[in-house]
Write a protein that holds these residues in place. Structure first.
Motif, short mmCIF file in Angstrom:
data_model
loop_
_atom_site.label_atom_id
_atom_site.label_comp_id
_atom_site.label_asym_id
_atom_site.label_seq_id
_atom_site.Cartn_x
_atom_site.Cartn_y
_atom_site.Cartn_z
N PRO A 63 0.83 -1.21 0.00
CA PRO A 63 0.00 0.00 0.00
C PRO A 63 0.86 1.26 0.00
O PRO A 63 1.91 1.32 0.65
CB PRO A 63 -0.80 -0.13 1.31
CG PRO A 63 0.02 -1.05 2.17
CD PRO A 63 0.70 -2.00 1.22
N VAL A 64 0.43 2.24 -0.76
CA VAL A 64 1.14 3.51 -0.83
C VAL A 64 0.52 4.45 0.19
O VAL A 64 -0.64 4.85 0.07
CB VAL A 64 1.05 4.11 -2.25
CG1 VAL A 64 1.76 5.46 -2.31
CG2 VAL A 64 1.64 3.15 -3.27
N THR A 65 1.28 4.77 1.22
CA THR A 65 0.77 5.62 2.31
C THR A 65 1.28 7.04 2.12
O THR A 65 2.37 7.39 2.59
CB THR A 65 1.20 5.06 3.68
OG1 THR A 65 2.63 4.90 3.68
CG2 THR A 65 0.55 3.72 3.95
N VAL A 66 0.51 7.83 1.42
CA VAL A 66 0.86 9.22 1.14
C VAL A 66 -0.39 10.05 1.37
O VAL A 66 -1.51 9.63 1.05
CB VAL A 66 1.36 9.38 -0.31
CG1 VAL A 66 1.69 10.84 -0.60
CG2 VAL A 66 2.57 8.51 -0.56
N GLU A 67 -0.23 11.24 1.91
CA GLU A 67 -1.38 12.11 2.15
C GLU A 67 -2.07 12.46 0.84
O GLU A 67 -1.44 12.61 -0.20
CB GLU A 67 -0.91 13.40 2.85
CG GLU A 67 -0.40 13.18 4.26
CD GLU A 67 0.00 14.50 4.90
OE1 GLU A 67 -0.31 15.57 4.33
OE2 GLU A 67 0.62 14.47 5.98
N ASN A 68 -3.38 12.63 0.93
CA ASN A 68 -4.18 12.90 -0.27
C ASN A 68 -3.74 14.17 -0.99
O ASN A 68 -3.82 14.25 -2.23
CB ASN A 68 -5.66 13.02 0.10
CG ASN A 68 -6.31 11.66 0.29
OD1 ASN A 68 -5.89 10.68 -0.32
ND2 ASN A 68 -7.32 11.59 1.15
N ARG A 69 -3.26 15.15 -0.26
CA ARG A 69 -2.87 16.41 -0.90
C ARG A 69 -1.71 16.22 -1.89
O ARG A 69 -1.53 17.02 -2.81
CB ARG A 69 -2.49 17.46 0.14
CG ARG A 69 -1.29 17.07 1.01
CD ARG A 69 -1.00 18.14 2.07
NE ARG A 69 0.12 17.76 2.92
CZ ARG A 69 1.39 17.96 2.61
NH1 ARG A 69 1.69 18.52 1.45
NH2 ARG A 69 2.35 17.60 3.44
N PHE A 70 -0.96 15.13 -1.70
CA PHE A 70 0.14 14.84 -2.62
C PHE A 70 -0.39 14.57 -4.03
O PHE A 70 0.32 14.76 -5.01
CB PHE A 70 0.93 13.63 -2.13
CG PHE A 70 2.19 13.35 -2.91
CD1 PHE A 70 3.38 13.99 -2.60
CD2 PHE A 70 2.18 12.48 -3.99
CE1 PHE A 70 4.53 13.75 -3.33
CE2 PHE A 70 3.33 12.23 -4.72
CZ PHE A 70 4.51 12.87 -4.39
N PHE A 71 -1.65 14.13 -4.12
CA PHE A 71 -2.23 13.75 -5.41
C PHE A 71 -3.06 14.87 -6.03
O PHE A 71 -3.84 14.62 -6.95
CB PHE A 71 -3.10 12.50 -5.24
CG PHE A 71 -2.33 11.29 -4.78
CD1 PHE A 71 -1.56 10.56 -5.67
CD2 PHE A 71 -2.34 10.91 -3.45
CE1 PHE A 71 -0.84 9.45 -5.25
CE2 PHE A 71 -1.63 9.80 -3.02
CZ PHE A 71 -0.88 9.07 -3.92
N ASP A 72 -2.91 16.08 -5.54
CA ASP A 72 -3.62 17.21 -6.16
C ASP A 72 -3.31 17.29 -7.65
O ASP A 72 -2.15 17.10 -8.06
CB ASP A 72 -3.21 18.53 -5.48
CG ASP A 72 -3.77 18.65 -4.08
OD1 ASP A 72 -4.64 17.84 -3.72
OD2 ASP A 72 -3.33 19.55 -3.33
N ALA A 73 -4.31 17.56 -8.45
CA ALA A 73 -4.19 17.71 -9.90
C ALA A 73 -4.01 16.38 -10.61
O ALA A 73 -3.83 16.34 -11.83
CB ALA A 73 -3.03 18.65 -10.29
N MET A 74 -4.08 15.27 -9.89
CA MET A 74 -3.97 13.95 -10.53
C MET A 74 -5.36 13.34 -10.66
O MET A 74 -6.05 13.13 -9.66
CB MET A 74 -3.08 13.02 -9.70
CG MET A 74 -2.69 11.74 -10.44
SD MET A 74 -1.69 10.57 -9.43
CE MET A 74 -0.27 11.58 -9.03
#
Length: 401
Positions: A98-109
């Motif tokens: 699982p990729v544990t990264v905050e949602n804000r990292f995926f902005d514009a994706m």
């Protein structure tokens, strides 16, 4: 279902079996029902032809959406297809993390792109070298990998606007990521591939093939590639990597491998069906006026013309094609003919579509076997569900020599 071994000799044997099956079945998958009303196989297999044309809309949609249900049905009429599911089976690659990264990292994706990038990243395993992202667009994949594994990223992309947008996103995400505006098909690259971990998520056709060739020539240690759009960059005939295959593929054959619409919405499918019906109606009109039944290809048609109605669509096409029209055309007759033919074509196409994955896997195994011949250890499998993207095959190569 048979689990195929994964040694180089077994993969070569599997490729040779696919090669033989596709050669023996050319009569079924080469003809294009859009271009010829009744392919030769309709006369050879009349019961199959009749059964296809009698399919309901619900049955057609089920077979189109779920290829696994199509093959058993076709095998009633074509026993030679019994081996096809075994030859085209691929296991899901292990190491799903699982990729544990905050949602804000995926902005514009976009959502679907995010899911593909996360699945690719979770399948990759450890990244211990600087990353080279091939044809990376805005650098979504490279940025996530660089963040997770704390590795610098170099992204090559020919579109300057995408590079600029990617640079802003990498600064916001605090990732060491450099973008180069680069046509990767050119001989000169701003970086070398040696001592790199090269990744490519859906680099089209000649682009992923170029990465494989450059990677081998520059002794890239790690290559992870999800191929896409195999026909791109092929002039007329496909040149395979390996020299032991016999199948001769044309550009149109490679297009067949990527014609699935599993991710298309209802409106996209309706537009596709309308466009096909109107093209068929116009072709019927052109044939009636010229007296020739030979199929004549059309250049790409603006989608906006579909909003104008069938009559204006044909008038625009006739003007563009230099076709002089009489004043007393029965437009309704030609529109109804197009709708009738579209219904037939979609059903007859199911036979051709049954071979899509086989052709794709032939292309992939050709690359895999060649990589193994060049001293790479290769894992081959799927990195995500087909519902997320039909182009879910991943080639994961590690140099051993």
């Amino acid at each position: 279902m048979i689990e195929f071994p994964t040694t180089p000799s077994d993969r070569q044997h599997r490729l040779q079996l696919l090669d033989q099956l596709l050669q023996q079945s050319e009569l079924l998958w080469r003809p294009q029902p859009f271009k010829e009303p009744r392919p030769e196989w309709c006369r050879k297999y009349p019961e199959l032809s009749a059964a296809l044309l009698q399919l309901t809309d619900a049955e057609l949609e089920r077979f189109d959406r779920t290829p696994d249900s199509l093959l058993p049905w076709l095998s009633r009429y074509l026993p030679q297809l019994d081996l096809l599911p075994q030859l085209t089976s691929l296991a899901e690659l292990p190491d799903k993390r699982p990729v544990t990264v905050e949602n804000r990292f995926f902005d514009a994706m976009p959502g679907r792109k995010r899911a593909q990038v996360e699945a690719f990243t979770g399948t990759l395993g450890e990244v211990s070298r600087p990353l080279l992202e091939w044809c990376g667009g805005k650098g979504f994949l490279g940025r996530l990998l660089g963040f997770v594994w704390q590795q610098p990223v170099t992204t090559l992309e020919w579109d300057a606007a995408l590079c600029r947008a990617g640079e802003k996103l990498s600064q916001r995400g605090r990732v060491e990521q450099k973008f180069y505006i680069q046509d990767v098909l050119q001989s000169e690259l701003p970086v070398i591939l040696t001592n790199k971990h090269a990744v490519a998520l859906h680099a089209c056709g000649g682009l992923h093939r170029q990465l494989i060739r450059r990677g081998v020539s520059e002794r890239t240690e790690m290559l992870d590639i999800a191929p896409c759009c195999y026909a791109v960059g092929v002039p007329d005939n496909y040149q395979p990597f390996c020299d032991f295959t016999q199948l001769k593929l044309r550009r149109d054959d490679l297009r067949l491998a990527v014609t699935e619409t599993v991710t298309a919405g209802r409106s996209e499918i309706r537009q596709r069906d309308t466009e096909m019906a109107w093209k068929l109606g116009f072709n019927r009109l052109r044939s009636a006026l010229s007296g020739s039944i030979e199929y004549q290809p059309l250049k790409p048609i603006p989608k906006a013309w579909l909003k104008l109605g069938f009559t204006q669509y044909c008038l625009n096409l006739a003007n563009r094609e230099g076709l002089e029209l009489p004043v007393d055309i029965d437009w309704q007759m030609y529109q109804e003919y197009g709708l009738m033919r579209q219904r037939e074509v979609m059903r007859l196409l199911l036979v051709r579509h049954a071979f899509r994955r086989a052709i794709e896997l032939w292309l992939v195994l050709d690359m895999v076997c060649w990589l193994e011949q060049q001293g790479y250890r290769v894992r081959l499998g799927t990195f995500c569900a087909r519902e997320l993207t039909p182009r879910n095959i991943m080639i994961s190569a590690r140099r051993e020599l």
